[in-house]
Write an enzyme that holds these catalytic residues in place. Structure first.
Site, PDB file in Angstrom:
ATOM      1  N   HIS A 164       0.813  -1.216   0.000  1.00  0.00           N
ATOM      2  CA  HIS A 164       0.000   0.000   0.000  1.00  0.00           C
ATOM      3  C   HIS A 164       0.851   1.272   0.000  1.00  0.00           C
ATOM      4  CE1 HIS A 164      -3.694  -2.192   0.399  1.00  0.00           C
ATOM      5  NE2 HIS A 164      -3.371  -2.694   1.579  1.00  0.00           N
ATOM      6  N   ASP A 170      -2.852 -10.520  -2.344  1.00  0.00           N
ATOM      7  CA  ASP A 170      -3.410 -10.062  -1.085  1.00  0.00           C
ATOM      8  C   ASP A 170      -4.892  -9.725  -1.277  1.00  0.00           C
ATOM      9  OD1 ASP A 170      -2.141  -8.699   1.670  1.00  0.00           O
ATOM     10  OD2 ASP A 170      -3.975  -7.731   1.006  1.00  0.00           O
TER      11      ASP A 170
END
Length: 344
Positions: free
Chosen positions: A160, A196
């Site tokens: 992220h 993910d």
């Protein structure tokens, strides 16, 4: 398979985070990595190695100098201001506000360099993230030297984190750092597959306008799932990178059959790209018992994932990302790696 382990990850030990508007016990905790380490040791999967220090330069090939300077000194600055406990951002330069002038206020810069209020800045956030990147670079060295694969056991995760911001528990983007380092070492085509539950917005953004890294991701639909503002199927790259980004969003609760159909589609796109290296952002928060995610994979499916990646045929670098069912994470990661190792 050789594992490179970040033994400094435990320095980053948040007590709380903000989740759905409440202060709750942190999900991203040191036990995540300890359980994986125990599983690998018990299974005798292979040698567990420490990282070598490649310095700050490889990180600066992905992240801005101003961001790294802030991140490396943020805790000392917070403490110098009398801050108590972990630091959380509370204000952001959203639309119509300026982000091109660096504020003097620590609170303002903390917001400038972040994307959410759920990522605690702790005393050990920077050393843990720095050495996580060094683990990624060390594992890359192994693969480029001829190892079929290597696994990076580290936390906090990385996918992220953008060029100049942290969020989603991530501070340094390990996958992007490894991909860029591989290119700097002479490779021409690198692929990143992110499995993910949450879309790797930072990784996508790093390479969105480039053709030397193909990014593919299977994840929860951002219409309802974090990070919300990136990860849609119509994001296919821009400029020189047009066609080199492939997102496969799935609704919360999607079946395992739907997930593997997306995996097959992603691998087909990557196979056509013919990468010299495959980097897998391995989040096992796709597990059916994960507390903050909503897919249904279990150990048989994780084993099958490893087998499918093995059959892909490229040298493979595995990087640990999410997975928040703490007591199950070791078994789930081991299932993936064993599937990869046992497949022919």
């Amino acid at each position: 398979m050789k594992t490179v382990y970040n033994d400094r990850h435990g320095q980053h030990a948040a007590r709380h985070e903000f989740f759905r508007g409440q202060l709750v016990p942190a999900f991203e905790i040191p036990a995540r990595a300890y359980y994986v380490l125990q599983a690998l040791q018990a299974a005798e999967l292979g040698p567990i190695l420490p990282p070598e220090d490649h310095g700050l330069a490889p990180l600066a090939r992905v992240h801005s100098a101003a961001y790294l300077d802030f991140l490396s000194g943020a805790w000392a600055e917070w403490q110098g201001l009398g801050g108590e406990g972990d630091a959380f951002p509370a204000v952001w330069p959203v639309r119509t506000l300026r982000a091109d002038v660096l504020p003097r206020s620590f609170a303002a810069r903390l917001g400038l360099y972040s994307m959410d209020s759920g990522t605690p800045l702790t005393a050990g956030a920077w050393p843990a993230a720095y050495w996580g990147a060094q683990c990624s670079l060390t594992a890359l060295d192994l693969v480029l030297a001829g190892e079929r694969s290597a696994y990076v056991l580290t936390r906090p995760p990385g996918h992220h984190a953008g060029a100049d911001f942290f969020g989603g528990y991530c501070f340094v983007n390990n996958a992007a750092v490894a991909a860029q380092a591989a290119l700097d070492r002479g490779l021409k085509r690198v692929a990143i597959l992110d499995v993910d539950y949450h879309h790797g917005n930072g990784t996508q953004a790093c390479f969105y306008e480039r053709a030397d890294v193909f990014f593919a991701s299977i994840h929860g639909d951002p219409l309802t799932e974090y990070p919300f503002f990136l990860g849609h199927a119509d994001e296919t790259g821009a400029g020189a990178g047009l066609g080199f980004n492939a997102n496969f969003p799935l609704p919360a609760g999607a079946s395992n059959e739907a997930w593997f159909a997306c995996l097959d589609a992603a691998l087909a796109r990557l196979q056509a790209y013919a990468p010299e290296l495959l980097i897998v952002s391995l989040g096992v928060d796709t597990y059916g018992g994960d507390p903050i995610s909503h897919f249904q994979l279990d150990r048989p499916e994780f084993s099958l994932l490893g087998q499918r990646i093995r059959r892909f045929g490229a040298p493979t670098l595995w990087l640990q990302e999410g997975g928040y069912a703490t007591e199950a994470i070791g078994h789930n990661v081991l299932a993936v790696l064993r599937g990869f190792e046992s497949s022919t």
